[in-house]
Scaffold this active site. Structure first.
Site, short mmCIF file in Angstrom:
data_model
loop_
_atom_site.label_atom_id
_atom_site.label_comp_id
_atom_site.label_asym_id
_atom_site.label_seq_id
_atom_site.Cartn_x
_atom_site.Cartn_y
_atom_site.Cartn_z
N CYS A 16 -8.45 -2.31 3.66
CA CYS A 16 -8.38 -3.35 4.87
C CYS A 16 -9.93 -3.64 5.11
CB CYS A 16 -7.53 -3.21 5.84
SG CYS A 16 -5.82 -2.57 5.27
N LYS A 69 -15.70 -9.99 7.05
CA LYS A 69 -14.81 -10.82 6.40
C LYS A 69 -15.19 -12.05 5.92
CE LYS A 69 -10.99 -8.26 7.52
NZ LYS A 69 -10.14 -7.68 6.29
N SER A 87 -7.34 1.65 -2.76
CA SER A 87 -5.98 0.98 -2.80
C SER A 87 -6.36 -0.45 -3.29
CB SER A 87 -5.44 0.76 -1.50
OG SER A 87 -4.65 -0.38 -1.67
N GLU A 145 0.87 -1.31 0.14
CA GLU A 145 0.12 0.05 0.07
C GLU A 145 0.87 1.32 -0.10
OE1 GLU A 145 -4.17 -0.37 1.81
OE2 GLU A 145 -3.25 1.06 3.30
N GLU A 154 2.23 1.78 -3.46
CA GLU A 154 1.06 2.22 -4.42
C GLU A 154 0.81 3.82 -3.92
OE1 GLU A 154 -2.52 0.09 -3.60
OE2 GLU A 154 -3.76 1.25 -5.08
N GLU A 165 -13.22 -12.38 -6.41
CA GLU A 165 -12.13 -11.70 -6.82
C GLU A 165 -10.74 -12.31 -5.75
OE1 GLU A 165 -14.56 -10.14 -5.90
OE2 GLU A 165 -15.25 -8.49 -7.00
N GLU A 175 -16.22 -11.13 2.53
CA GLU A 175 -15.01 -10.87 1.71
C GLU A 175 -14.29 -12.36 1.20
OE1 GLU A 175 -11.36 -9.70 3.91
OE2 GLU A 175 -11.06 -8.06 2.40
N CYS A 235 -11.16 -2.02 14.05
CA CYS A 235 -11.70 -3.44 14.28
C CYS A 235 -11.72 -3.82 15.91
CB CYS A 235 -10.45 -4.11 13.65
SG CYS A 235 -10.05 -3.69 12.05
#
Lengths: 158, 581
Positions: free
Chosen positions: B302, B361, B322, B281, B284, B369, B364, B506
């Site tokens: 994230c 999550k 990102s 990151e 990037e 992907e 996710e 989190c």
């Protein structure tokens, strides 16, 4: 009556204009929903989303109000709206049996519309003519002193 | 100086700031008034009638959670009439409640159950009609069981007011009142971003996560499978709470020991993935800052709840996200490539289990992907609550465990990774690395305190050797919305933004241990759990992600350059705009 695409587009524009004019008043949700209910005859999901997005509130809030008050309907009304009175006087005179017969004949329950869009049964309390109990109205026509046996012939007229 | 109001509660004189409620004043007198619909800073509506009190000269009983104090007020919270009234109110709630406590996910952690015990409910005098009992199981993350719902509306306050998502609401009225999505839809078919904040707000068992416990046990028992586990940074900050250990103390060593005793073949650490994320990151960000046409501000990726929120509510910001996968997805991708190759294990036989403070999550991990060659990078996601259940099922005495380390290769981490679990932590970790990469100088003061703290939106300007970088941090989707709107209308400009879906980050995610509304009146949960992570960071020798020796090794031996071809193939992803309904 089912609305044509053009009618929906036209009414949506009217609703948008009404929202723009009224969104800054205190408590704008109810008047806007009442306007939409009157214009469309019911509140579709699309209409509810339009109202919610315009006012910056979640759709759940519009839906909550729409299901709280009996004045709002989530489904389009049929060509003929049937109200079978379940008020006290009609109820003791057998109003429930009349309603059951109407429901059986049309294959729908209260607050539903037949798949062909011809009839809607509307939840009804007192119609204000208890002397005629049990009573029902179809659109503007009043039918009094009913028995379940009379229902098929009456419905056949529509 | 605030105007103070003097009043008496159960004979005790207290002085509280004007505008306080009777409930708050009672806390000052060390009296706990029972509540169900009240949730500090989230909802106070006086609906459940459990917090009833007697106020001298007032008509009837008053709801303490909404009753403001007044000078000379005389309040009684514990009279025969109140005890009886509260018990009757509980009995009325139980009349239509699905009382199958023994199989309920919240048994022993249920606020209704606890109050019934306290008030001595012994029978069900009003046993009447039951509410419909459909269970919504279509969401990949959140299960809704309305037969347990007591209509307290704490979930709605969380979803509509705190998060401003509006996936659930109240419909109909009276006995037919129903909490849920519109038109009796499933949560899966709403703007829900799977944050799970409704679960931690729920006092009863009406909301819980989709569990993967049985799948994970099955994988562990399968001799053909090589099962690898990784816990997220924020898990170490809270897991101790499930075993009676003090709040705000990280249990990293015992966590590693417990995971090993559960029978996982390798115990890695998502912290390693977090350090790896910072390298990718950070690279990037430096590339975007140096490019004329790259989308700025760059926004962190994230938090899967935030990603869903962006895809559903702010798709115009997708180019700003990102492209980095989240830390546990990076870790999973490295397990099934680098680790498999190095150990000579068939990646098809590897099962990656992530322990996360998060319900989103779970969604996710199943995103198409995030995998390749027909394999997902991560196979199962457990919440902290699920892991605690497994540890209890296995009979492991967590509190007495020795402190162990994570396994080598993908288990080492720096302090920068620990703080990923708190709002501002990813930003701070990135700045530590980006500063050194851009300036070529050693960063002496690694603490970027401007981006720490539990406020919903934070801003800072960082001097990178003459180049000013403007950064912002938001946690909670309502704050994200506010921040993104200020960027959209040109009021604010930033280079780099960190967004986490859950308020506080989190550490207070939807998969964390549930703290009762009673306890939440006394503690700042976000700050207490974040402290555990900042302590971990402070006590580590290495505090910058690019100094992690295993991260250095993985680039040297396997990935090549940060942001290079192989890194892109394995560690980066894409996003797509999605409809709300």
């Amino acid at each position: 009556m089912a609305l044509t695409k053009e009618q929906i587009a036209e009414k949506t524009e009217e609703l948008k204009k009404f929202i723009a004019e009224n969104k800054n008043m205190p408590g704008p949700l109810m008047p806007i929903m009442q306007f939409a209910q009157e214009k469309f005859g019911y509140l579709s999901l699309e209409t509810q989303i339009l109202i919610a997005d315009s006012l910056g509130i979640p759709v759940t809030e519009v839906y909550g109000v729409a299901t709280f008050y009996a004045q709002f309907s989530l489904n389009p009304k049929g060509d003929n709206v049937i109200s079978v009175c379940q008020g006290t006087a009609c109820y003791v005179k057998g109003g429930a049996k009349v309603l059951a017969k109407v429901e059986e004949q049309l294959g729908i329950t209260s607050n539903q519309t037949t798949p062909d869009g011809k009839f809607t049964i509307q939840d009804t309390r007192c119609l204000g003519c208890c002397g005629l109990a049990p009573v029902m109205t179809i659109n503007e026509d009043v039918y009094g002193k009913l028995t379940p046996e009379m229902i098929p012939d009456i419905l056949a007229k529509y | 100086m605030e105007n103070m109001i003097n009043l008496t509660i159960d004979g005790i004189s207290v002085s509280v700031p004007e505008g306080s409620t009777v409930l708050e004043a009672a806390r000052a007198a060390h009296i706990n008034i029972p509540t169900l619909c009240y949730l500090k800073d989230v909802q106070q509506i006086g609906a459940c009638r459990l917090c009833l009190v007697e106020i001298e000269k007032a008509r009837g009983l008053s709801a303490a959670c909404v009753m403001p104090v007044s000078e000379g007020m005389v309040v009684r919270t514990n009279t025969p009439k109140l005890r009886r009234q509260r018990r009757v109110n509980l009995e009325l709630l139980l009349a239509s409640h699905n009382r199958e406590c023994t199989s309920c996910v919240r048994s022993e952690n249920c606020e209704l159950q606890a109050l019934c015990r306290e008030y001595g409910v012994k029978e069900y005098p009003y046993d009447g009609a039951k509410k419909e009992t459909s269970v919504d199981t279509a969401s990949p993350c959140v299960i809704r069981d309305n037969s347990k719902c007591i209509n307290c509306r704490r979930c709605i306050a969380m979803c509509n007011n705190v998060q401003q998502i509006g996936a659930i609401g109240v419909s109909k009225r009276g006995f037919k009142t129903k909490i849920g999505p519109i038109y009796d839809r499933s949560l899966a078919d709403t703007p829900c971003v799977n944050c799970g904040q409704c679960i931690v707000a729920c006092p009863v068992g009406a909301l819980h996560e989709r569990e993967s416990i049985d799948d994970v046990w099955a994988a562990i028992s399968d001799s053909e499978k090589y099962v690898v586990v990784q816990p997220a940074p924020a898990v170490r900050a809270s897991i101790g709470e499930e075993f009676g250990l003090p709040m705000g103390v990280a249990q990293t060593g015992r966590l590693a020991a417990a995971l090993r005793r559960l029978g996982f073949d390798k115990v890695f650490d998502t912290n390693f993935g977090a350090d790896l994320t910072i390298i990718e990151e950070g690279t990037e960000l430096i590339e975007r800052l140096g490019s004329k046409d790259a989308a700025l501000p760059m926004i962190t990726s994230c938090s899967p709840g935030w990603i869903s929120y962006c895809e559903k509510f702010f798709p115009e910001f997708i180019p700003n996200l990102s492209s980095c996968k989240s830390p546990h997805e990076m870790e999973g991708a490295m397990v099934k490539s680098y680790f498999a190759e190095k150990m000579g294990i068939d990646p098809e036989s590897i099962v990656v289990v992530s322990v996360m403070p998060c319900t989103a999550k779970k969604y996710e991990a199943a995103r198409p992907e995030l995998g390749r060659d027909g394999m997902q990078d991560v196979d199962y996601v457990l919440t902290v609550r699920e892991l605690a259940k497994m540890i209890k099922q296995a009979g492991i005495d967590f509190a007495k465990l020795p402190e162990e380390k994570f396994d080598d290769l993908l288990g080492e981490s720096t302090g920068a990774a620990d703080i990923f679990g708190a709002t501002g932590g990813v930003m701070e970790a990135a700045l530590r690395t980006v500063y050194e990469k851009v300036t070529g100088k050693t960063l002496e003061k690694v603490d970027f305190t401007a981006v720490r703290g539990t406020e919903g939106i934070k801003e800072a300007t960082v001097d990178l050797d003459g180049k000013e970088v403007r950064v912002a941090v938001a946690s909670g989707t309502a704050n994200a919305k506010k921040l993104l709107e200020s960027v959209k209308n040109g009021e604010k400009t930033y280079h780099f933004i960190e967004i986490m879906c859950c308020p506080g980050g989190c550490v207070t995610g939807g998969g964390q241990p549930i703290v009762s509304s009673k306890d939440l009146q006394y503690i700042d949960l976000k700050a207490v759990r974040a402290k555990a992570l900042y302590d971990e960071d402070k006590n580590k020798k290495l505090r910058k992600s690019h100094e992690n020796p295993e991260v250095i090794a993985i680039y040297k031996d396997f990935l090549g350059e940060p942001g290079g071809h192989k890194a892109h193939e394995l560690l980066h992803t894409t996003y797509t705009a999605k409809p709300k309904y």
